[in-house]
Enzyme design. Structure first.
Site, PDB file in Angstrom:
ATOM      1  N   ARG A 126       0.824  -1.221   0.000  1.00 27.15           N
ATOM      2  CA  ARG A 126       0.000   0.000   0.000  1.00 27.15           C
ATOM      3  C   ARG A 126       0.856   1.268   0.000  1.00 27.15           C
ATOM      4  O   ARG A 126       0.331   2.375  -0.078  1.00 27.15           O
ATOM      5  CB  ARG A 126      -0.904   0.021   1.243  1.00 27.15           C
ATOM      6  CG  ARG A 126      -1.878  -1.131   1.329  1.00 27.15           C
ATOM      7  CD  ARG A 126      -2.542  -1.170   2.704  1.00 27.15           C
ATOM      8  NE  ARG A 126      -3.500  -0.105   2.875  1.00 27.15           N
ATOM      9  CZ  ARG A 126      -4.821  -0.244   2.772  1.00 27.15           C
ATOM     10  NH1 ARG A 126      -5.344  -1.418   2.521  1.00 27.15           N
ATOM     11  NH2 ARG A 126      -5.635   0.771   2.939  1.00 27.15           N
TER      12      ARG A 126
ATOM     13  N   TYR B 214       0.689   4.328  -2.450  1.00 24.81           N
ATOM     14  CA  TYR B 214      -0.361   5.330  -2.204  1.00 24.81           C
ATOM     15  C   TYR B 214      -0.075   6.100  -0.923  1.00 24.81           C
ATOM     16  O   TYR B 214      -0.019   7.334  -0.921  1.00 24.81           O
ATOM     17  CB  TYR B 214      -1.714   4.621  -2.114  1.00 24.81           C
ATOM     18  CG  TYR B 214      -2.889   5.566  -1.967  1.00 24.81           C
ATOM     19  CD1 TYR B 214      -3.285   6.390  -3.014  1.00 24.81           C
ATOM     20  CD2 TYR B 214      -3.614   5.631  -0.778  1.00 24.81           C
ATOM     21  CE1 TYR B 214      -4.367   7.257  -2.887  1.00 24.81           C
ATOM     22  CE2 TYR B 214      -4.697   6.494  -0.649  1.00 24.81           C
ATOM     23  CZ  TYR B 214      -5.067   7.293  -1.702  1.00 24.81           C
ATOM     24  OH  TYR B 214      -6.130   8.155  -1.571  1.00 24.81           O
TER      25      TYR B 214
ATOM     26  N   ARG C 199     -13.601  -1.259  -3.050  1.00 28.31           N
ATOM     27  CA  ARG C 199     -13.828  -0.671  -1.730  1.00 28.31           C
ATOM     28  C   ARG C 199     -15.044  -1.301  -1.091  1.00 28.31           C
ATOM     29  O   ARG C 199     -15.915  -1.836  -1.762  1.00 28.31           O
ATOM     30  CB  ARG C 199     -14.033   0.824  -1.847  1.00 28.31           C
ATOM     31  CG  ARG C 199     -12.775   1.521  -2.276  1.00 28.31           C
ATOM     32  CD  ARG C 199     -12.993   2.975  -2.082  1.00 28.31           C
ATOM     33  NE  ARG C 199     -12.025   3.715  -2.838  1.00 28.31           N
ATOM     34  CZ  ARG C 199     -11.959   5.023  -2.810  1.00 28.31           C
ATOM     35  NH1 ARG C 199     -12.799   5.705  -2.088  1.00 28.31           N
ATOM     36  NH2 ARG C 199     -11.042   5.647  -3.492  1.00 28.31           N
ATOM     37  N   VAL C 200     -15.090  -1.157   0.205  1.00 29.00           N
ATOM     38  CA  VAL C 200     -16.072  -1.934   0.950  1.00 29.00           C
ATOM     39  C   VAL C 200     -17.519  -1.572   0.597  1.00 29.00           C
ATOM     40  O   VAL C 200     -18.352  -2.462   0.390  1.00 29.00           O
ATOM     41  CB  VAL C 200     -15.768  -1.858   2.462  1.00 29.00           C
ATOM     42  CG1 VAL C 200     -15.905  -0.453   2.998  1.00 29.00           C
ATOM     43  CG2 VAL C 200     -16.669  -2.777   3.240  1.00 29.00           C
ATOM     44  N   VAL C 201     -17.841  -0.294   0.459  1.00 28.93           N
ATOM     45  CA  VAL C 201     -19.240   0.081   0.188  1.00 28.93           C
ATOM     46  C   VAL C 201     -19.673  -0.434  -1.191  1.00 28.93           C
ATOM     47  O   VAL C 201     -20.712  -1.089  -1.323  1.00 28.93           O
ATOM     48  CB  VAL C 201     -19.450   1.612   0.299  1.00 28.93           C
ATOM     49  CG1 VAL C 201     -20.850   1.999  -0.165  1.00 28.93           C
ATOM     50  CG2 VAL C 201     -19.249   2.065   1.738  1.00 28.93           C
ATOM     51  N   SER C 202     -18.852  -0.163  -2.215  1.00 25.14           N
ATOM     52  CA  SER C 202     -19.233  -0.614  -3.563  1.00 25.14           C
ATOM     53  C   SER C 202     -19.216  -2.141  -3.657  1.00 25.14           C
ATOM     54  O   SER C 202     -20.094  -2.744  -4.278  1.00 25.14           O
ATOM     55  CB  SER C 202     -18.318   0.013  -4.622  1.00 25.14           C
ATOM     56  OG  SER C 202     -16.979  -0.047  -4.216  1.00 25.14           O
TER      57      SER C 202
ATOM     58  N   GLY D  90     -14.850  -9.106  10.865  1.00 23.18           N
ATOM     59  CA  GLY D  90     -15.925  -8.138  10.670  1.00 23.18           C
ATOM     60  C   GLY D  90     -16.028  -7.100  11.766  1.00 23.18           C
ATOM     61  O   GLY D  90     -16.900  -6.241  11.743  1.00 23.18           O
TER      62      GLY D  90
ATOM     63  N   ARG E 238     -14.870   1.299  10.088  1.00 26.93           N
ATOM     64  CA  ARG E 238     -14.630   2.399   9.160  1.00 26.93           C
ATOM     65  C   ARG E 238     -15.663   3.476   9.462  1.00 26.93           C
ATOM     66  O   ARG E 238     -16.708   3.205  10.042  1.00 26.93           O
ATOM     67  CB  ARG E 238     -14.781   1.952   7.700  1.00 26.93           C
ATOM     68  CG  ARG E 238     -13.719   0.972   7.204  1.00 26.93           C
ATOM     69  CD  ARG E 238     -12.345   1.606   7.096  1.00 26.93           C
ATOM     70  NE  ARG E 238     -11.368   0.672   6.552  1.00 26.93           N
ATOM     71  CZ  ARG E 238     -10.654  -0.178   7.279  1.00 26.93           C
ATOM     72  NH1 ARG E 238     -10.825  -0.235   8.591  1.00 26.93           N
ATOM     73  NH2 ARG E 238      -9.761  -0.953   6.712  1.00 26.93           N
TER      74      ARG E 238
ATOM     75  N   ARG F  61     -10.560   3.096  11.585  1.00 27.60           N
ATOM     76  CA  ARG F  61     -10.439   4.374  10.887  1.00 27.60           C
ATOM     77  C   ARG F  61     -11.518   5.277  11.444  1.00 27.60           C
ATOM     78  O   ARG F  61     -12.698   4.978  11.325  1.00 27.60           O
ATOM     79  CB  ARG F  61     -10.712   4.187   9.403  1.00 27.60           C
ATOM     80  CG  ARG F  61      -9.521   4.054   8.537  1.00 27.60           C
ATOM     81  CD  ARG F  61      -8.800   5.314   8.256  1.00 27.60           C
ATOM     82  NE  ARG F  61      -7.628   5.006   7.461  1.00 27.60           N
ATOM     83  CZ  ARG F  61      -6.439   4.794   7.987  1.00 27.60           C
ATOM     84  NH1 ARG F  61      -6.234   4.883   9.272  1.00 27.60           N
ATOM     85  NH2 ARG F  61      -5.420   4.539   7.207  1.00 27.60           N
TER      86      ARG F  61
END
Length: 316
Positions: A144, A147, A188-191, A209, A213, A279
């Site tokens: 990562r 980025y 990404r988690v939402v999409s 789980g 976030r 986060r």
């Protein structure tokens, strides 16, 4: 009515960029949108093309740009792990060379410039919630890092240009943002959750789980970016922009299943390397300096996002 400013948005055809283009046009500004469409797409700005104060230019920020503008929002950089890890060298170049080129442009035309930085500069944080004073816990040689370290270096460049050339800078650290026009396959988690739920596939959660976030709706975020750009010159940031309400991945999955009326089941998988467990932004600075806080509740924002993805799937 504001004076007619000319504003450049790099990464303007991206998910956040498209909403920012709209919001600035609504203010009466001239908007120049530059994007190389690596992850951005014309679809995000299609409805703006043809408006007389809007211009779209295909451009890669790793090359210099010669335009006359009053303000620059530097949003260019793939922001999801799937996209930024596909070409990690180019990701670092986009953050670093892109910052150098945009700062050079700002210096030449005496423009005010805002850097879209990221909560990823904090890495896997040992401080919770994350305050702007925290220096972070980043693995500089991990997958990562292209980025995380690219964005950290961009912040360094912004502050050095500010100190050395008295450039007017603003640095926003953006936390998880979601909404319509997200890339359906950005990983990404939402999409991910919404696409899996709408297709009736198992919803994949990494780890147990319990990792958290905080999700900020895109229109709230854009409001924060514009407020930061409007601040007096002595306000440089960095300022956290995000939603301080934390949700576990299990809570998010349950909410997506409910809103999409899906029968998907949840599947647990091992946690990927360097994935932060928590986060959550401390937004005290944004509240006091910008008078900003997010307003859109997760359920309302998810409802709009699910509707968007339903439309994308129906057109596929």
């Amino acid at each position: 009515m504001h004076l007619q400013k000319r504003v450049l948005i790099t990464g303007g055809a991206g998910f956040i960029g498209g909403f920012l283009c709209e919001a600035l046009l609504a203010r009466g500004y001239e908007v120049l949108c530059a994007d190389n469409c690596f992850t951005g797409t014309r679809r995000n700005i299609e409805h703006l093309i043809g408006q007389k104060r809007f211009e779209f230019m295909r451009h890669d920020v790793t090359f210099p740009l010669f335009v006359e503008v009053d303000e620059i929002f530097n949003l260019a950089c793939p922001a999801s792990p799937i996209h930024y890890q596909r070409d990690p060298v180019q990701t670092t170049k986009t953050s670093v060379h892109g910052a150098i080129n945009m700062l050079g442009l700002a210096k030449r035309v005496k423009a005010k410039i805002l850097q879209a930085s990221t909560s990823e500069v904090y890495g896997d944080p040992q401080m919770h919630p994350q305050r702007e004073e925290y220096w972070g816990n980043v693995n500089p040689i991990g997958t990562r890092a292209c980025y995380d370290e690219g964005k950290r270096c961009a912040e360094t460049l912004f502050f050095d240009y500010h100190r050395q050339h008295r450039l007017r800078i603003k640095v926003a650290r953006i936390f998880n943002t979601y909404g319509p026009r997200m890339h359906p396959n950005d990983g990404r988690v939402v999409s991910n959750f919404i696409m899996q739920a709408l297709r009736g596939k198992p919803i994949t959660i990494y780890g147990d789980g319990s990792q958290t976030r905080s999700f900020c709706y895109v229109e709230d975020l854009v409001d924060g970016l514009m407020r930061l750009m409007d601040t007096p010159d002595e306000v440089t940031g960095p300022i956290n922009l995000g939603n301080p309400r934390e949700f576990t991945m299990l809570e998010l999955a349950a909410k997506v299943i409910e809103l999409s009326r899906s029968r998907s089941k949840i599947e647990l998988h091992p946690l990927p390397a360097d994935d932060p467990k928590q986060r959550k932004p401390d937004i005290a600075k944004a509240e006091s300096v910008l008078g900003w806080a997010p307003h859109v509740e997760l359920e309302e924002g998810l409802r709009k996002t699910v509707a968007y993805f339903e439309q994308v799937l129906s057109e596929a």
